[in-house]
Design a protein around this motif. Structure first.
Motif, mmCIF file in Angstrom:
data_model
loop_
_atom_site.group_PDB
_atom_site.id
_atom_site.type_symbol
_atom_site.label_atom_id
_atom_site.label_comp_id
_atom_site.label_asym_id
_atom_site.label_seq_id
_atom_site.Cartn_x
_atom_site.Cartn_y
_atom_site.Cartn_z
ATOM 1 N N LEU A 1 35.537 5.469 10.429
ATOM 2 C CA LEU A 1 34.371 6.155 9.896
ATOM 3 C C LEU A 1 33.165 5.876 10.785
ATOM 4 O O LEU A 1 33.016 4.770 11.317
ATOM 5 N N LYS A 2 32.281 6.871 10.920
ATOM 6 C CA LYS A 2 31.154 6.758 11.843
ATOM 7 C C LYS A 2 29.848 7.142 11.161
ATOM 8 O O LYS A 2 29.859 7.874 10.164
ATOM 9 N N PRO A 3 28.713 6.664 11.695
ATOM 10 C CA PRO A 3 27.425 7.104 11.163
ATOM 11 C C PRO A 3 27.312 8.624 11.177
ATOM 12 O O PRO A 3 27.787 9.277 12.107
ATOM 13 N N ASN A 4 26.734 9.153 10.115
ATOM 14 C CA ASN A 4 26.497 10.596 9.930
ATOM 15 C C ASN A 4 27.731 11.371 9.491
ATOM 16 O O ASN A 4 27.654 12.593 9.317
ATOM 17 N N ASP A 5 28.875 10.702 9.292
ATOM 18 C CA ASP A 5 29.998 11.368 8.631
ATOM 19 C C ASP A 5 29.569 11.749 7.214
ATOM 20 O O ASP A 5 28.982 10.933 6.492
ATOM 21 N N GLN A 6 29.861 12.968 6.795
ATOM 22 C CA GLN A 6 29.500 13.421 5.461
ATOM 23 C C GLN A 6 30.752 13.496 4.590
ATOM 24 O O GLN A 6 31.734 14.149 4.958
#
Length: 499
Positions: free
Chosen positions: A161-166
Protein backbone atom coordinates in the motif's frame (compact mmCIF):
# COMPACT_ATOMS: atom_id res chain seq x y z
CA UNK A 1 -33.55 6.76 27.40
CA UNK A 2 -36.54 9.12 27.46
CA UNK A 3 -35.72 12.72 26.53
CA UNK A 4 -38.21 15.56 26.41
CA UNK A 5 -38.15 17.07 22.90
CA UNK A 6 -37.74 20.61 24.22
CA UNK A 7 -34.43 19.66 25.84
CA UNK A 8 -32.78 17.79 22.98
CA UNK A 9 -30.90 20.86 21.75
CA UNK A 10 -30.03 21.83 25.32
CA UNK A 11 -28.50 18.41 25.95
CA UNK A 12 -26.54 18.51 22.72
CA UNK A 13 -25.25 22.00 23.49
CA UNK A 14 -24.33 21.15 27.06
CA UNK A 15 -22.55 17.97 25.99
CA UNK A 16 -20.33 20.05 23.72
CA UNK A 17 -19.56 22.45 26.54
CA UNK A 18 -18.76 19.79 29.10
CA UNK A 19 -16.71 17.99 26.48
CA UNK A 20 -14.58 21.09 26.02
CA UNK A 21 -14.08 21.34 29.76
CA UNK A 22 -12.65 17.84 29.96
CA UNK A 23 -10.96 17.71 26.59
CA UNK A 24 -7.84 15.69 25.84
CA UNK A 25 -5.37 18.05 24.25
CA UNK A 26 -2.82 16.69 21.83
CA UNK A 27 -2.13 15.87 18.22
CA UNK A 28 -3.98 12.64 17.68
CA UNK A 29 -2.68 9.71 15.65
CA UNK A 30 -5.33 10.23 12.97
CA UNK A 31 -4.27 13.86 12.61
CA UNK A 32 -3.15 17.03 14.29
CA UNK A 33 -4.80 18.47 17.34
CA UNK A 34 -4.38 21.49 19.54
CA UNK A 35 -1.52 22.33 21.83
CA UNK A 36 -3.09 24.34 24.62
CA UNK A 37 -6.70 25.14 25.34
CA UNK A 38 -6.55 24.80 29.10
CA UNK A 39 -7.59 28.39 29.83
CA UNK A 40 -10.64 28.22 27.59
CA UNK A 41 -11.58 24.81 29.01
CA UNK A 42 -11.37 26.08 32.59
CA UNK A 43 -13.69 29.01 31.77
CA UNK A 44 -16.24 26.72 30.12
CA UNK A 45 -16.17 24.37 33.08
CA UNK A 46 -16.74 27.22 35.49
CA UNK A 47 -19.70 28.49 33.48
CA UNK A 48 -21.31 25.05 33.25
CA UNK A 49 -20.48 23.49 36.61
CA UNK A 50 -23.74 24.58 38.30
CA UNK A 51 -25.98 23.71 35.35
CA UNK A 52 -27.56 20.76 37.15
CA UNK A 53 -28.68 23.01 40.01
CA UNK A 54 -30.62 25.36 37.72
CA UNK A 55 -34.36 25.15 37.15
CA UNK A 56 -35.68 23.92 33.81
CA UNK A 57 -36.37 27.46 32.63
CA UNK A 58 -32.94 28.62 33.77
CA UNK A 59 -31.26 25.69 32.00
CA UNK A 60 -33.07 26.50 28.78
CA UNK A 61 -32.20 30.19 29.15
CA UNK A 62 -28.54 29.32 29.70
CA UNK A 63 -28.31 27.34 26.44
CA UNK A 64 -30.48 29.71 24.44
CA UNK A 65 -28.21 32.54 25.51
CA UNK A 66 -25.38 30.73 23.77
CA UNK A 67 -27.16 29.63 20.61
CA UNK A 68 -30.20 31.83 20.04
CA UNK A 69 -33.84 30.98 20.83
CA UNK A 70 -35.01 30.60 17.21
CA UNK A 71 -32.34 28.06 16.26
CA UNK A 72 -32.92 25.97 19.38
CA UNK A 73 -36.67 25.87 18.79
CA UNK A 74 -36.11 24.73 15.18
CA UNK A 75 -34.04 21.76 16.36
CA UNK A 76 -36.64 20.89 18.98
CA UNK A 77 -39.42 21.15 16.38
CA UNK A 78 -37.66 18.79 13.96
CA UNK A 79 -37.05 16.29 16.75
CA UNK A 80 -40.69 16.37 17.84
CA UNK A 81 -41.98 16.01 14.27
CA UNK A 82 -39.88 12.89 13.73
CA UNK A 83 -40.85 11.31 17.04
CA UNK A 84 -44.57 11.95 16.62
CA UNK A 85 -45.08 11.48 12.87
CA UNK A 86 -42.33 9.42 11.24
CA UNK A 87 -43.31 6.01 9.88
CA UNK A 88 -39.72 4.92 10.56
CA UNK A 89 -39.15 4.58 14.27
CA UNK A 90 -35.93 5.89 15.82
CA UNK A 91 -34.59 5.81 19.35
CA UNK A 92 -33.93 9.12 21.07
CA UNK A 93 -30.24 8.33 21.13
CA UNK A 94 -30.17 7.70 17.36
CA UNK A 95 -31.72 11.08 16.65
CA UNK A 96 -29.34 12.90 18.96
CA UNK A 97 -26.27 11.22 17.49
CA UNK A 98 -27.61 11.80 14.00
CA UNK A 99 -28.05 15.49 14.79
CA UNK A 100 -24.45 15.74 15.97
CA UNK A 101 -23.15 13.92 12.89
CA UNK A 102 -25.28 16.15 10.67
CA UNK A 103 -23.87 19.31 12.21
CA UNK A 104 -20.34 18.09 11.63
CA UNK A 105 -21.12 17.02 8.05
CA UNK A 106 -22.18 20.56 7.19
CA UNK A 107 -18.67 21.79 8.03
CA UNK A 108 -17.34 19.95 4.95
CA UNK A 109 -14.19 19.16 6.94
CA UNK A 110 -12.88 15.56 6.78
CA UNK A 111 -11.00 16.06 10.05
CA UNK A 112 -14.02 17.14 12.14
CA UNK A 113 -15.77 13.92 13.12
CA UNK A 114 -18.00 12.30 15.69
CA UNK A 115 -16.86 9.06 17.32
CA UNK A 116 -19.20 6.80 19.22
CA UNK A 117 -18.02 4.75 22.22
CA UNK A 118 -16.66 1.83 20.20
CA UNK A 119 -14.90 4.02 17.66
CA UNK A 120 -13.37 6.03 20.50
CA UNK A 121 -11.90 2.87 22.01
CA UNK A 122 -10.20 2.09 18.70
CA UNK A 123 -9.03 5.69 18.42
CA UNK A 124 -7.46 5.60 21.89
CA UNK A 125 -5.55 2.45 20.94
CA UNK A 126 -3.86 4.27 18.09
CA UNK A 127 -1.72 6.40 20.41
CA UNK A 128 -0.92 3.56 22.81
CA UNK A 129 1.89 1.02 22.50
CA UNK A 130 0.17 -1.21 19.95
CA UNK A 131 -3.09 -2.10 18.25
CA UNK A 132 -4.40 -4.68 15.80
CA UNK A 133 -5.17 -4.03 12.16
CA UNK A 134 -3.40 -3.49 8.85
CA UNK A 135 -1.17 -0.64 10.03
CA UNK A 136 -1.97 2.32 7.80
CA UNK A 137 -2.78 5.94 8.53
CA UNK A 138 -5.82 7.06 6.55
CA UNK A 139 -7.56 10.35 5.91
CA UNK A 140 -10.57 11.56 3.94
CA UNK A 141 -9.52 13.32 0.72
CA UNK A 142 -12.16 14.46 -1.77
CA UNK A 143 -14.67 12.28 0.12
CA UNK A 144 -12.56 9.16 -0.46
CA UNK A 145 -10.78 7.11 2.21
CA UNK A 146 -7.13 7.71 1.35
CA UNK A 147 -3.90 6.15 2.59
CA UNK A 148 -1.61 8.79 4.10
CA UNK A 149 1.15 6.30 4.86
CA UNK A 150 1.60 2.63 5.81
CA UNK A 151 3.29 2.04 9.17
CA UNK A 152 6.82 0.64 9.08
CA UNK A 153 6.83 -3.17 9.24
CA UNK A 154 3.03 -3.42 9.04
CA UNK A 155 0.87 -5.67 6.82
CA UNK A 156 -0.02 -2.54 4.84
CA UNK A 157 3.63 -1.85 4.06
CA UNK A 158 4.33 -5.52 3.28
CA UNK A 159 1.37 -5.66 0.88
CA UNK A 160 2.60 -2.60 -0.99
CA UNK A 161 0.00 0.00 0.00
CA UNK A 162 1.23 3.50 -0.85
CA UNK A 163 0.44 7.11 0.07
CA UNK A 164 -2.56 8.47 -1.85
CA UNK A 165 -4.04 5.02 -2.53
CA UNK A 166 -7.82 5.45 -2.32
CA UNK A 167 -9.81 2.63 -0.72
CA UNK A 168 -12.96 1.87 -2.70
CA UNK A 169 -14.13 -1.40 -1.10
CA UNK A 170 -13.44 -3.52 1.98
CA UNK A 171 -14.13 -7.23 1.40
CA UNK A 172 -16.23 -6.32 -1.64
CA UNK A 173 -18.38 -3.76 0.20
CA UNK A 174 -18.17 -0.14 -0.94
CA UNK A 175 -17.05 2.45 1.62
CA UNK A 176 -18.52 5.30 -0.42
CA UNK A 177 -20.59 7.57 1.79
CA UNK A 178 -19.11 6.27 5.05
CA UNK A 179 -17.38 8.69 7.37
CA UNK A 180 -13.71 8.10 8.12
CA UNK A 181 -14.17 6.20 11.36
CA UNK A 182 -16.89 3.91 10.03
CA UNK A 183 -14.54 3.02 7.17
CA UNK A 184 -11.65 2.49 9.58
CA UNK A 185 -13.76 0.15 11.71
CA UNK A 186 -14.31 -2.06 8.65
CA UNK A 187 -10.61 -2.10 7.80
CA UNK A 188 -9.35 -2.88 11.28
CA UNK A 189 -9.82 -6.26 12.92
CA UNK A 190 -8.29 -9.00 15.01
CA UNK A 191 -4.82 -10.38 14.47
CA UNK A 192 -4.81 -13.24 11.95
CA UNK A 193 -8.03 -12.22 10.21
CA UNK A 194 -7.95 -11.49 6.49
CA UNK A 195 -9.21 -8.48 4.61
CA UNK A 196 -9.27 -7.57 0.92
CA UNK A 197 -9.04 -3.93 -0.08
CA UNK A 198 -10.01 -2.67 -3.50
CA UNK A 199 -7.99 0.44 -4.17
CA UNK A 200 -7.62 3.08 -6.83
CA UNK A 201 -4.03 4.19 -7.33
CA UNK A 202 -3.07 7.45 -9.03
CA UNK A 203 -1.48 6.66 -12.39
CA UNK A 204 -3.11 3.23 -12.64
CA UNK A 205 -6.13 2.86 -14.91
CA UNK A 206 -7.39 -0.32 -13.24
CA UNK A 207 -8.41 -0.78 -9.62
CA UNK A 208 -6.26 -3.16 -7.57
CA UNK A 209 -7.28 -5.84 -5.09
CA UNK A 210 -4.85 -6.24 -2.20
CA UNK A 211 -5.15 -9.08 0.31
CA UNK A 212 -3.84 -8.47 3.82
CA UNK A 213 -3.65 -10.44 7.06
CA UNK A 214 -4.22 -8.22 10.08
CA UNK A 215 -1.60 -8.28 12.81
CA UNK A 216 -0.41 -6.57 15.98
CA UNK A 217 0.91 -3.15 15.02
CA UNK A 218 3.60 -2.12 17.51
CA UNK A 219 4.18 1.59 17.58
CA UNK A 220 7.92 1.62 18.00
CA UNK A 221 8.50 5.03 16.52
CA UNK A 222 12.25 5.76 16.54
CA UNK A 223 15.06 3.89 14.78
CA UNK A 224 18.70 4.97 14.68
CA UNK A 225 21.63 4.04 12.46
CA UNK A 226 24.93 5.42 11.21
CA UNK A 227 26.48 5.57 7.78
CA UNK A 228 30.05 6.54 6.95
CA UNK A 229 30.70 8.28 3.62
CA UNK A 230 34.17 9.46 2.58
CA UNK A 231 35.38 9.03 6.14
CA UNK A 232 32.57 11.11 7.68
CA UNK A 233 30.01 9.54 9.99
CA UNK A 234 26.35 10.50 9.58
CA UNK A 235 23.80 9.70 12.25
CA UNK A 236 20.37 8.69 11.00
CA UNK A 237 17.19 8.88 13.09
CA UNK A 238 13.97 7.63 11.51
CA UNK A 239 10.69 8.72 13.13
CA UNK A 240 7.73 6.64 11.93
CA UNK A 241 5.05 8.53 13.92
CA UNK A 242 4.77 10.87 16.90
CA UNK A 243 3.25 8.97 19.81
CA UNK A 244 3.49 9.26 23.59
CA UNK A 245 7.11 8.12 23.94
CA UNK A 246 8.56 9.40 20.68
CA UNK A 247 10.32 12.51 21.97
CA UNK A 248 12.03 10.55 24.77
CA UNK A 249 13.05 7.78 22.36
CA UNK A 250 14.40 10.44 20.01
CA UNK A 251 16.38 12.14 22.76
CA UNK A 252 17.95 8.82 23.80
CA UNK A 253 18.83 7.95 20.20
CA UNK A 254 20.35 11.39 19.60
CA UNK A 255 22.45 11.19 22.77
CA UNK A 256 23.78 7.78 21.78
CA UNK A 257 24.66 9.00 18.28
CA UNK A 258 26.40 12.09 19.65
CA UNK A 259 28.43 9.85 21.96
CA UNK A 260 29.55 8.03 18.80
CA UNK A 261 30.88 11.38 17.52
CA UNK A 262 28.63 11.77 14.51
CA UNK A 263 29.58 14.60 12.17
CA UNK A 264 26.08 15.19 10.81
CA UNK A 265 22.47 14.07 11.31
CA UNK A 266 19.65 12.98 8.98
CA UNK A 267 16.14 13.08 10.45
CA UNK A 268 13.95 10.79 8.34
CA UNK A 269 10.18 11.37 8.51
CA UNK A 270 9.27 9.68 5.22
CA UNK A 271 5.95 7.89 5.52
CA UNK A 272 5.33 9.48 8.93
CA UNK A 273 1.63 10.41 9.13
CA UNK A 274 1.93 12.62 12.22
CA UNK A 275 0.85 12.23 15.83
CA UNK A 276 1.15 14.09 19.11
CA UNK A 277 1.95 17.78 18.88
CA UNK A 278 3.71 17.76 22.25
CA UNK A 279 6.26 15.25 21.00
CA UNK A 280 7.19 17.13 17.86
CA UNK A 281 7.50 20.26 20.02
CA UNK A 282 9.94 18.55 22.38
CA UNK A 283 12.02 17.33 19.45
CA UNK A 284 12.14 20.75 17.79
CA UNK A 285 13.17 22.38 21.06
CA UNK A 286 16.44 20.45 20.82
CA UNK A 287 17.34 22.13 17.52
CA UNK A 288 15.58 25.50 17.06
CA UNK A 289 16.77 28.48 19.12
CA UNK A 290 14.57 31.07 20.79
CA UNK A 291 15.25 33.66 18.10
CA UNK A 292 12.05 32.84 16.23
CA UNK A 293 9.02 30.53 16.64
CA UNK A 294 9.21 26.96 15.41
CA UNK A 295 5.45 26.91 14.73
CA UNK A 296 2.48 29.26 14.91
CA UNK A 297 -1.18 28.48 15.58
CA UNK A 298 -4.05 30.65 14.30
CA UNK A 299 -7.60 30.47 15.68
CA UNK A 300 -10.92 31.17 13.96
CA UNK A 301 -10.67 34.89 14.81
CA UNK A 302 -7.27 35.19 13.13
CA UNK A 303 -5.42 35.45 16.45
CA UNK A 304 -1.99 33.86 16.29
CA UNK A 305 0.08 32.18 19.01
CA UNK A 306 3.79 31.51 18.64
CA UNK A 307 5.70 28.55 20.08
CA UNK A 308 9.36 29.09 20.90
CA UNK A 309 12.07 27.05 22.58
CA UNK A 310 14.48 28.14 25.30
CA UNK A 311 17.47 26.91 23.29
CA UNK A 312 20.35 29.37 23.01
CA UNK A 313 22.70 27.59 20.60
CA UNK A 314 22.16 25.35 17.59
CA UNK A 315 23.92 22.02 17.10
CA UNK A 316 27.52 22.23 15.92
CA UNK A 317 26.95 19.71 13.10
CA UNK A 318 24.92 19.87 9.87
CA UNK A 319 21.40 18.40 9.66
CA UNK A 320 19.10 17.42 6.81
CA UNK A 321 15.47 16.32 6.93
CA UNK A 322 14.09 13.57 4.69
CA UNK A 323 10.40 13.65 3.74
CA UNK A 324 8.04 12.32 1.07
CA UNK A 325 4.38 12.38 0.08
CA UNK A 326 3.53 10.22 3.11
CA UNK A 327 4.89 12.82 5.58
CA UNK A 328 1.91 14.60 7.14
CA UNK A 329 0.82 16.95 9.94
CA UNK A 330 3.41 16.71 12.76
CA UNK A 331 6.04 15.58 10.25
CA UNK A 332 5.35 18.67 8.20
CA UNK A 333 5.64 20.86 11.29
CA UNK A 334 9.08 19.36 11.86
CA UNK A 335 10.22 19.75 8.25
CA UNK A 336 8.98 23.32 7.94
CA UNK A 337 10.48 24.38 11.27
CA UNK A 338 13.86 22.81 10.58
CA UNK A 339 13.99 24.59 7.22
CA UNK A 340 12.52 28.02 7.95
CA UNK A 341 13.70 28.46 11.56
CA UNK A 342 16.83 26.32 11.44
CA UNK A 343 18.01 26.87 7.89
CA UNK A 344 18.39 23.13 7.26
CA UNK A 345 17.73 21.46 3.91
CA UNK A 346 14.71 19.25 3.23
CA UNK A 347 15.45 16.37 0.87
CA UNK A 348 12.87 14.21 -0.93
CA UNK A 349 9.47 15.02 -2.40
CA UNK A 350 6.57 17.32 -1.49
CA UNK A 351 4.77 16.32 1.72
CA UNK A 352 1.09 15.42 2.17
CA UNK A 353 -0.32 18.85 3.09
CA UNK A 354 -2.27 18.84 6.38
CA UNK A 355 -2.24 22.22 8.07
CA UNK A 356 -5.25 22.13 10.39
CA UNK A 357 -5.37 21.45 14.10
CA UNK A 358 -8.02 19.31 15.82
CA UNK A 359 -8.99 18.85 19.44
CA UNK A 360 -10.90 15.91 20.87
CA UNK A 361 -13.86 16.82 23.06
CA UNK A 362 -15.37 14.02 25.18
CA UNK A 363 -19.18 14.07 25.34
CA UNK A 364 -19.40 12.50 28.80
CA UNK A 365 -20.76 9.11 27.73
CA UNK A 366 -17.66 7.67 26.07
CA UNK A 367 -18.33 9.29 22.71
CA UNK A 368 -16.24 12.18 21.42
CA UNK A 369 -16.21 14.98 18.88
CA UNK A 370 -12.94 15.77 17.13
CA UNK A 371 -13.22 19.33 15.87
CA UNK A 372 -10.93 21.50 13.77
CA UNK A 373 -10.10 24.55 15.87
CA UNK A 374 -6.94 26.03 14.40
CA UNK A 375 -4.57 26.35 11.50
CA UNK A 376 -0.92 25.68 12.15
CA UNK A 377 1.51 27.93 10.33
CA UNK A 378 5.20 27.59 9.58
CA UNK A 379 7.71 29.84 11.41
CA UNK A 380 7.37 32.37 8.60
CA UNK A 381 3.57 32.26 8.75
CA UNK A 382 2.90 30.03 5.72
CA UNK A 383 -0.15 27.71 5.67
CA UNK A 384 0.72 24.46 3.90
CA UNK A 385 -2.77 22.91 3.99
CA UNK A 386 -3.48 20.97 0.77
CA UNK A 387 -0.19 22.33 -0.59
CA UNK A 388 2.45 20.43 1.36
CA UNK A 389 5.97 21.40 2.32
CA UNK A 390 8.26 21.64 -0.69
CA UNK A 391 11.72 20.06 -0.43
CA UNK A 392 14.74 22.30 -0.93
CA UNK A 393 16.41 19.39 -2.74
CA UNK A 394 13.92 17.29 -4.74
CA UNK A 395 14.85 13.64 -5.19
CA UNK A 396 12.61 10.73 -6.17
CA UNK A 397 13.32 7.07 -5.56
CA UNK A 398 14.09 4.67 -8.45
CA UNK A 399 11.03 3.94 -10.57
CA UNK A 400 10.53 0.43 -9.16
CA UNK A 401 9.80 1.94 -5.72
CA UNK A 402 6.51 3.20 -7.19
CA UNK A 403 5.32 0.03 -8.95
CA UNK A 404 1.97 -1.61 -8.27
CA UNK A 405 1.28 -5.09 -6.90
CA UNK A 406 1.54 -7.75 -9.62
CA UNK A 407 -1.95 -9.06 -10.45
CA UNK A 408 -1.94 -11.90 -12.98
CA UNK A 409 -5.43 -12.86 -14.09
CA UNK A 410 -4.22 -14.15 -17.44
CA UNK A 411 -0.69 -15.35 -18.26
CA UNK A 412 1.42 -12.62 -19.89
CA UNK A 413 3.53 -13.61 -22.89
CA UNK A 414 5.24 -12.42 -26.06
CA UNK A 415 3.41 -9.82 -28.15
CA UNK A 416 0.97 -8.95 -25.34
CA UNK A 417 0.50 -5.29 -24.50
CA UNK A 418 -0.83 -4.31 -21.08
CA UNK A 419 -0.32 -2.04 -18.09
CA UNK A 420 0.61 -5.08 -15.95
CA UNK A 421 3.48 -5.82 -18.35
CA UNK A 422 4.88 -2.31 -17.94
CA UNK A 423 4.77 -2.85 -14.17
CA UNK A 424 6.66 -6.17 -14.47
CA UNK A 425 9.23 -4.65 -16.84
CA UNK A 426 10.04 -1.87 -14.37
CA UNK A 427 10.41 -4.42 -11.58
CA UNK A 428 12.69 -6.65 -13.66
CA UNK A 429 14.85 -3.66 -14.50
CA UNK A 430 15.03 -2.79 -10.79
CA UNK A 431 16.20 -6.35 -10.06
CA UNK A 432 19.04 -6.02 -12.57
CA UNK A 433 17.49 -7.71 -15.60
CA UNK A 434 17.12 -6.12 -19.05
CA UNK A 435 13.55 -6.26 -20.41
CA UNK A 436 14.50 -4.04 -23.35
CA UNK A 437 11.62 -1.61 -22.79
CA UNK A 438 9.21 -0.44 -20.08
CA UNK A 439 6.20 0.64 -22.12
CA UNK A 440 3.98 -2.42 -21.59
CA UNK A 441 4.77 -4.27 -24.82
CA UNK A 442 5.98 -7.85 -24.18
CA UNK A 443 8.95 -7.95 -26.57
CA UNK A 444 11.48 -10.72 -27.26
CA UNK A 445 13.90 -8.89 -24.94
CA UNK A 446 11.29 -8.98 -22.18
CA UNK A 447 10.72 -12.68 -22.81
CA UNK A 448 14.47 -13.30 -22.48
CA UNK A 449 14.62 -11.28 -19.24
CA UNK A 450 11.72 -13.26 -17.79
CA UNK A 451 13.39 -16.56 -18.75
CA UNK A 452 16.66 -15.46 -17.13
CA UNK A 453 14.81 -14.46 -13.96
CA UNK A 454 12.94 -17.77 -13.85
CA UNK A 455 16.17 -19.74 -14.28
CA UNK A 456 17.84 -17.78 -11.45
CA UNK A 457 14.89 -18.47 -9.14
CA UNK A 458 14.52 -22.15 -9.99
CA UNK A 459 11.20 -21.62 -11.77
CA UNK A 460 10.01 -23.14 -15.05
CA UNK A 461 11.77 -21.13 -17.78
CA UNK A 462 8.79 -20.47 -20.01
CA UNK A 463 9.52 -16.80 -20.64
CA UNK A 464 5.90 -16.14 -19.68
CA UNK A 465 4.69 -14.36 -16.55
CA UNK A 466 2.22 -16.48 -14.64
CA UNK A 467 0.99 -16.00 -11.08
CA UNK A 468 4.02 -17.76 -9.57
CA UNK A 469 6.58 -15.75 -11.55
CA UNK A 470 4.75 -12.47 -10.96
CA UNK A 471 4.52 -13.17 -7.23
CA UNK A 472 8.25 -13.89 -7.02
CA UNK A 473 9.17 -10.72 -8.89
CA UNK A 474 7.04 -8.69 -6.51
CA UNK A 475 8.46 -10.45 -3.44
CA UNK A 476 12.04 -9.64 -4.40
CA UNK A 477 11.21 -6.03 -5.22
CA UNK A 478 9.60 -5.55 -1.80
CA UNK A 479 12.67 -7.07 -0.14
CA UNK A 480 14.93 -4.75 -2.11
CA UNK A 481 12.92 -1.65 -1.20
CA UNK A 482 12.95 -2.59 2.48
CA UNK A 483 16.66 -3.32 2.51
CA UNK A 484 17.43 0.31 1.77
CA UNK A 485 19.48 -0.74 -1.21
CA UNK A 486 19.59 2.02 -3.82
CA UNK A 487 17.81 4.48 -1.48
CA UNK A 488 18.56 7.52 -3.61
CA UNK A 489 16.82 9.92 -1.25
CA UNK A 490 18.92 8.83 1.72
CA UNK A 491 22.10 8.95 -0.38
CA UNK A 492 21.27 12.49 -1.44
CA UNK A 493 20.42 13.55 2.12
CA UNK A 494 23.88 12.44 3.29
CA UNK A 495 25.49 14.05 0.26
CA UNK A 496 23.78 17.37 1.07
CA UNK A 497 24.81 16.94 4.70
CA UNK A 498 28.51 16.92 3.84
CA UNK A 499 28.45 19.07 0.70
Amino acid sequence: MNVKPRYVAIIVGLALLLGAAGSYVGMQYFGVSSNDNAGQSANVEKEAENFADLSEDEQKSFIEGLSGDTDIEKVEQAYQMIQENSLIEAEDNQLIEGAIEGMLDTLDDPYSTYMDKETMKQFDQSIESSFQGIGAEVSMVDEKVTIVAPIKGSPAEEAGLKPNDQILEVDGESVEGLDLYDAVSKIRGEKGSEVTLTIERPGSSDSLEIDLVRDDIPLETVYKDTKTVDGKKAGIIEITSFSEKTSKEFENALNELEEENIEGLVIDVRGNPGGLFTDVQEILEQFITDEQPYVQVEDSEGEKSEYRSNLQEMKDYPITVLQDEGSASASEILSAAMNEAGGYDIVGTKSFGKGTVQQTMPMGDGSTIKLTLYKWLTPEGNWIHEKGVEPTVEVKQPEYFYTNPVEIEKELSYDDNAEQIENVQIMLEGLGYEPGRTDGYFSKETEAAVSEFQADQGLETSGKVNEETGGKIQELIIEQVRSGENDQQMDKAIDVLFK
